[in-house]
Design a protein around this motif. Structure first.
Motif, PDB file in Angstrom:
ATOM      1  N   GLN A 100       0.602  12.403  -3.955  1.00 21.95           N
ATOM      2  CA  GLN A 100       1.181  12.219  -2.621  1.00 21.95           C
ATOM      3  C   GLN A 100       1.546  13.567  -2.001  1.00 21.95           C
TER       4      GLN A 100
ATOM      5  N   TYR B   2       1.153   4.162  -2.875  1.00 18.16           N
ATOM      6  CA  TYR B   2       0.897   5.590  -2.604  1.00 18.16           C
ATOM      7  C   TYR B   2       2.065   6.454  -3.086  1.00 18.16           C
TER       8      TYR B   2
ATOM      9  N   GLU C 286       0.817  -1.227   0.000  1.00 15.68           N
ATOM     10  CA  GLU C 286       0.000   0.000   0.000  1.00 15.68           C
ATOM     11  C   GLU C 286       0.841   1.263   0.000  1.00 15.68           C
ATOM     12  N   LEU C 287       1.853   1.305   0.865  1.00 18.57           N
ATOM     13  CA  LEU C 287       2.679   2.518   0.948  1.00 18.57           C
ATOM     14  C   LEU C 287       3.439   2.725  -0.362  1.00 18.57           C
TER      15      LEU C 287
ATOM     16  N   LEU D  48       6.509  -1.604   6.699  1.00 18.09           N
ATOM     17  CA  LEU D  48       5.792  -0.586   5.931  1.00 18.09           C
ATOM     18  C   LEU D  48       6.151  -0.630   4.447  1.00 18.09           C
TER      19      LEU D  48
ATOM     20  N   GLN E  53       2.116  10.689   7.828  1.00 15.97           N
ATOM     21  CA  GLN E  53       1.091   9.919   8.544  1.00 15.97           C
ATOM     22  C   GLN E  53       1.259   8.426   8.310  1.00 15.97           C
ATOM     23  N   ARG E  54       1.440   8.061   7.043  1.00 13.65           N
ATOM     24  CA  ARG E  54       1.523   6.635   6.705  1.00 13.65           C
ATOM     25  C   ARG E  54       2.761   5.976   7.325  1.00 13.65           C
ATOM     26  N   LEU E  55       3.807   6.765   7.502  1.00 12.99           N
ATOM     27  CA  LEU E  55       5.028   6.213   8.116  1.00 12.99           C
ATOM     28  C   LEU E  55       4.907   6.137   9.638  1.00 12.99           C
TER      29      LEU E  55
ATOM     30  N   GLY F  76       0.820  13.272   3.991  1.00 11.60           N
ATOM     31  CA  GLY F  76       0.320  11.924   3.689  1.00 11.60           C
ATOM     32  C   GLY F  76       1.384  10.872   3.966  1.00 11.60           C
ATOM     33  N   ILE F  77       2.608  11.155   3.568  1.00  6.84           N
ATOM     34  CA  ILE F  77       3.710  10.204   3.803  1.00  6.84           C
ATOM     35  C   ILE F  77       4.038  10.141   5.298  1.00  6.84           C
TER      36      ILE F  77
END
Lengths: 317, 317
Positions: free
Chosen positions: A181, A175, A171-172, A260, A188-190, A185-186
């Motif tokens: 992107q 993205y 998913e990451l 991740l 948060q996802r990390l 956004g990055i």
């Protein structure tokens, strides 16, 4: 469309009793990074460290030390020589220059062998490679023990961990290919807020893709650089590096990064760091090598791969 | 001291009804291989095939086909262009040009991408890569279907197997480093008499080390090239290739080669050949990719490694 993510790395420590490097004017640093074909995008500071985000990776400056990372077809060795000449070789307590296997070594303007020949015209040192040329490998040049016992003691206890991830998926990774992107956004996802609650961050999204991040907390740093795959074939690459002592740090940073990014292969280079694989996904350790430098620093290199046979897709050229 | 063992490979088939290529004078072939920076050392012949042992690998000539392999920093693409111009592009039924991952790609005078740009100025074709750039990989250029259905039927049933072995170890590997090695010594240790009882052989030991062998039986060939490690670091490489149909050949050639050379990793490239791993030492299959060309040829690439974590020794530079 190809961009070489693999960083070259330069670390230089000055002899004691010098004026703090952080007193240098900004022009000193922009000239230095320009020697490597990079430029400064932004800066964060705290009482111990200045962290510069570059067009091609990162520069960290402490009172008596610099760490300069540059990717792409940068000429980091020229920056090394410029710095040595600018401060005077007699004020260099220790210098380490490092390269990793590149996706396309033939597109680089110099090889590691060329680089150390240039460095050795200014400063003596030992150089070695760990890892076969047809697999992941790691080059390091370290100056001979130039200074004193105190310096040696200090160097032999400094920690550093480098994590290199190849062929990211999931998913990451999906993205990170999107033109939509964002830095937040990055971030948060990390889960950076959770992993590094006390750090100050500086981030940059590149066009069309690509992401760089510096984080500092006192003299501690983290730096993360993402090169998603561009064009045909998967040459994605993510590097994460920190000087945190992972034996005491409360979060499983490395395992979390691998979970991740889901790389199909990854390497760890540890400087005076123990091996902690708790939380790693199922894996093979294809190779391991270690060396103790003249300064007493123990360096370990591990090359990992997912356990399943990778299904390769042809890349049309 | 470094020598690149990995071969470039050129296979060209002429259109039917041409004068046999074997009628060409010897000067034609010495000129051709000189274009690739190679020279002819010796020749063996039988009623179906002429086999030339070269300073940098091998040339096989049949009535309507050539196979030219060159290693080192050879310029095989120049030989390909010379041949196309010499016979006329309208007489080329099919051409395949191949490169493998090299130990030191940056020391080559051209990349595969450069080579296919040069080829495409003379002849159209599709090119692809199988395998990641940071691991073992394989490049192939094949001309578009230029001729006719008969030609296609013929190409799609031709078999070929290429075995590439990296980092050889054990008794044979030790012998191959000795300046006292002899052609007969290698021949005996390889058990070639037992594996290929009906073949005619041509062999050459290079100074200080290195060995090449051609073997023919009718239109069948084998070719074996050994590049022992020179200088520091293990960049040893052994290639074995044959057009024998291994589904019917009575001896387990591939397994026997791997047992003798004990490589820490090896690759198989199969053209219309089934996968036979019986007799292989314990191994991991790290990656597999396959493709069917426009001519109907099925090509499979497998990358293997020993199952144990390899203990890497630092190589001082």
């Amino acid at each position: 469309m190809f961009f070489e993510g693999a960083e070259k790395k330069l670390e230089i420590r000055l002899t004691p009793n010098m004026v703090s490097l952080r007193q240098q004017e900004c022009g000193f640093w922009s000239t230095l990074v320009a020697c490597a074909n990079a430029e400064i995008l932004s800066t964060i500071r705290n009482p111990a460290c200045d962290a510069y985000l570059l067009s091609e990776s990162s520069l960290f400056v402490w009172d008596d030390k610099i760490l300069l990372l540059t990717c792409g077809n940068s000429t980091l060795v020229d920056a090394a020589c410029h710095f040595i000449n600018a401060v005077g070789v007699e004020h260099i307590a220790a210098l380490c220059y490092q390269r990793k296997n590149e996706y396309q070594a033939q597109l680089q303007s110099t090889s590691f062998v060329d680089d150390i020949a240039q460095l050795r015209t200014l400063i003596p040192g030992k150089a070695f490679r760990v890892g076969h040329l047809d697999s992941h490998h790691h080059y390091l040049f370290c100056t001979d023990n130039l200074f004193c016992i105190d310096n040696q003691a200090m160097l032999s206890t400094e920690t550093c961990l480098e994590l290199m991830m190849y062929h990211i998926r999931g998913e990451l990774a999906d993205y990170l290919k999107l033109p939509t992107q964002t830095e937040q956004g990055i971030y948060q996802r990390l889960g950076l807020q959770q992993l590094f609650p006390d750090f100050q961050f500086d981030m940059h999204c590149f066009q069309p893709t690509g992401f760089s991040l510096n984080g500092i907390r006192g003299a501690d740093y983290i730096t993360l650089h993402i090169t998603p795959s561009t064009g045909q074939g998967d040459s994605s690459y993510v590097s994460f590096e920190t000087n945190l002592d992972l034996t005491v740090y409360p979060y499983p940073l490395v395992a979390q990064m691998i979970k991740l990014f889901m790389p199909s292969s990854w390497d760890l280079i540890r400087f005076n760091q123990p091996l902690i694989t708790a939380g790693f996904p199922e894996h093979l350790c294809l190779a391991h090598g270690s060396i103790v430098t003249d300064q007493g620093c123990q360096i370990d290199f591990n090359h990992y791969q997912q356990p399943q046979t990778e299904a390769l897709q042809p890349v049309f050229l």
